[in-house]
Design a protein around this motif. Structure first.
Motif, mmCIF file in Angstrom:
data_model
loop_
_atom_site.group_PDB
_atom_site.id
_atom_site.type_symbol
_atom_site.label_atom_id
_atom_site.label_comp_id
_atom_site.label_asym_id
_atom_site.label_seq_id
_atom_site.Cartn_x
_atom_site.Cartn_y
_atom_site.Cartn_z
ATOM 1 N N SER A 123 0.824 -1.210 0.000
ATOM 2 C CA SER A 123 0.000 0.000 0.000
ATOM 3 C C SER A 123 0.858 1.259 0.000
ATOM 4 O O SER A 123 0.624 2.192 -0.779
ATOM 5 N N VAL A 124 1.840 1.306 0.889
ATOM 6 C CA VAL A 124 2.659 2.516 1.026
ATOM 7 C C VAL A 124 3.561 2.699 -0.191
ATOM 8 O O VAL A 124 3.766 3.829 -0.654
ATOM 9 N N ALA A 125 4.093 1.617 -0.740
ATOM 10 C CA ALA A 125 4.910 1.733 -1.948
ATOM 11 C C ALA A 125 4.073 2.262 -3.113
ATOM 12 O O ALA A 125 4.532 3.115 -3.887
ATOM 13 N N ALA A 126 2.834 1.762 -3.240
ATOM 14 C CA ALA A 126 1.953 2.241 -4.304
ATOM 15 C C ALA A 126 1.584 3.701 -4.087
ATOM 16 O O ALA A 126 1.581 4.504 -5.031
ATOM 17 N N LEU A 127 1.270 4.058 -2.845
ATOM 18 C CA LEU A 127 0.946 5.450 -2.542
ATOM 19 C C LEU A 127 2.120 6.357 -2.850
ATOM 20 O O LEU A 127 1.943 7.452 -3.406
ATOM 21 N N ARG A 128 3.325 5.917 -2.513
ATOM 22 C CA ARG A 128 4.526 6.715 -2.788
ATOM 23 C C ARG A 128 4.718 6.952 -4.274
ATOM 24 O O ARG A 128 5.269 7.993 -4.676
ATOM 25 N N ALA A 129 4.276 6.018 -5.107
ATOM 26 C CA ALA A 129 4.397 6.186 -6.557
ATOM 27 C C ALA A 129 3.379 7.173 -7.109
ATOM 28 O O ALA A 129 3.535 7.671 -8.226
ATOM 29 N N VAL A 130 2.345 7.449 -6.310
ATOM 30 C CA VAL A 130 1.285 8.360 -6.739
ATOM 31 C C VAL A 130 1.439 9.748 -6.124
ATOM 32 O O VAL A 130 1.187 10.764 -6.776
ATOM 33 N N ARG A 131 1.844 9.783 -4.852
ATOM 34 C CA ARG A 131 2.012 11.038 -4.126
ATOM 35 C C ARG A 131 3.301 10.973 -3.304
ATOM 36 O O ARG A 131 3.560 9.958 -2.659
ATOM 37 N N PRO A 132 4.108 12.033 -3.270
ATOM 38 C CA PRO A 132 5.247 12.041 -2.341
ATOM 39 C C PRO A 132 4.735 11.855 -0.911
ATOM 40 O O PRO A 132 3.802 12.542 -0.485
ATOM 41 N N LEU A 133 5.314 10.925 -0.187
ATOM 42 C CA LEU A 133 4.816 10.636 1.154
ATOM 43 C C LEU A 133 4.909 11.848 2.076
ATOM 44 O O LEU A 133 4.100 11.994 2.999
#
Length: 340
Positions: A123-133
């Protein structure tokens, strides 16, 4: 010593957790996604055994075989929805790793911790690819269990989240969860939402980590520019899956072959298709997560686009994490050996 005479290493939950603390799970799952894309890793057909427990609760056992960079193994993950009432974790399981040459098991380890960590890492890796954490300041959590705690902890460890709003169908569980967060993550402001809609509408990122089998989150709840992580797979309503600006899955074959989850049922009804497959009247999944994480996704994601990430769960990520745990266990002589 010949390989056949080697003892079987066992790693209990505490040992697995301590070794996982020395691993970057985002790096491990990203590496596995890219290896799958390059055909160096993959998954085999999963098996599911489902039954009704004597107390009427739904129970199941899933077996997820996979290989990663020359390592072969599987995860067995079981769950009963009645466990919460028994004071037990909902899920429990094992991960087995095999010798490449002889195929005999060489390591067996507690699997629930890795399973939760793997799920959150994807989840976090995918989110990082969409939005800077670093820009993910606020998150809504639907469901207040182990998965929610693991996701939030991993987000916080990577510099995300200043405030969180939580909701659970059990008010007492929600209050206990919020109290635990305030103690364990005091740098994060914690709010309790009266209902799921209030939580989702108030946050640019929402995480669904429930046990529901009935969809309840409509597209109208998602703010412009938001990301919805449909971790428990059935929270997002049909119009979310069909109407989001970007829809990502981890493995379309696994999704489309499963008729117990909404996106799989939409695929079987001809209303959703896999990446690159066009069909009249069907929503085409935009890409798999391997494409997204590799940087090969061709469409820009604007600041107003709604993005949905629907990770079915791939055993290759459990094997990838377990491989690193096993390597550390060998280096540190961790675990106990079981006679054959």
């Amino acid at each position: 010593m010949h390989a056949l005479s080697r003892p079987l290493r066992y790693l209990d939950g505490a040992t697995v957790a301590s070794l996982c603390a020395r691993i970057d799970p985002l790096e491990a799952v990203t590496e596995a996604f890219l290896a799958v894309r390059a055909h160096r890793s993959g998954v085999a057909t999963e098996a599911a055994l489902r039954w009704t427990a004597p107390d009427g609760a739904a129970a199941r056992s899933l077996v997820l075989p996979a290989w990663h960079e020359g390592v072969y193994g599987c995860k067995i993950i079981n769950a009963s929805l009645g466990n919460a009432e028994r004071g037990l974790p909902r899920a429990a399981g094992l991960i087995l790793l095999y010798d490449e040459e002889t195929a005999e098991p060489v390591c067996i380890m507690e699997g629930a911790y890795i399973s939760a960590l793997r799920t959150a890492a994807v989840s976090v890796a995918a989110l990082r690819a969409v939005r800077p954490l670093s820009t993910v300041d606020r998150v809504a959590l639907l469901g207040c269990g182990v998965q929610a705690r693991t996701h939030l902890g991993l987000l916080a460890a990577h510099g995300a989240v200043k405030s969180v709003i939580v909701h659970d169908l059990s008010p007492s569980r929600c209050r206990a969860f919020a109290d635990d967060l305030r103690e364990s993550l005091p740098e994060i402001d914690v709010e309790i939402a009266a209902d799921a809609g209030a939580a989702v509408r108030s946050a640019p990122v929402a995480l669904a980590t429930t046990t529901t089998t009935t969809s309840y989150v409509p597209l109208a709840w998602l703010p412009e520019g938001s990301v919805f992580l449909n971790v428990s797979l059935d929270d997002a309503a049909e119009d979310v899956l069909l109407g989001a600006d970007h829809l990502f899955v981890d493995d379309w074959h696994l999704v489309s072959e499963d008729d117990t989850r909404l996106l799989g049922r939409l695929a079987r009804a001809g209303r959703a298709t896999g990446p690159g497959v066009e069909a009249p009247g069907a929503r085409q999944v935009d890409a798999d997560l391997a494409t997204l994480l590799s940087g090969a996704y061709p469409r820009p994601i604007s600041s107003t686009d709604r993005t949905v990430i629907n990770p079915f769960g791939m055993g290759v990520h459990d094997v990838a994490l377990a491989t690193r745990v096993h390597a550390l266990a060998r280096d540190t002589e961790a675990g106990v050996f079981l006679p054959r």
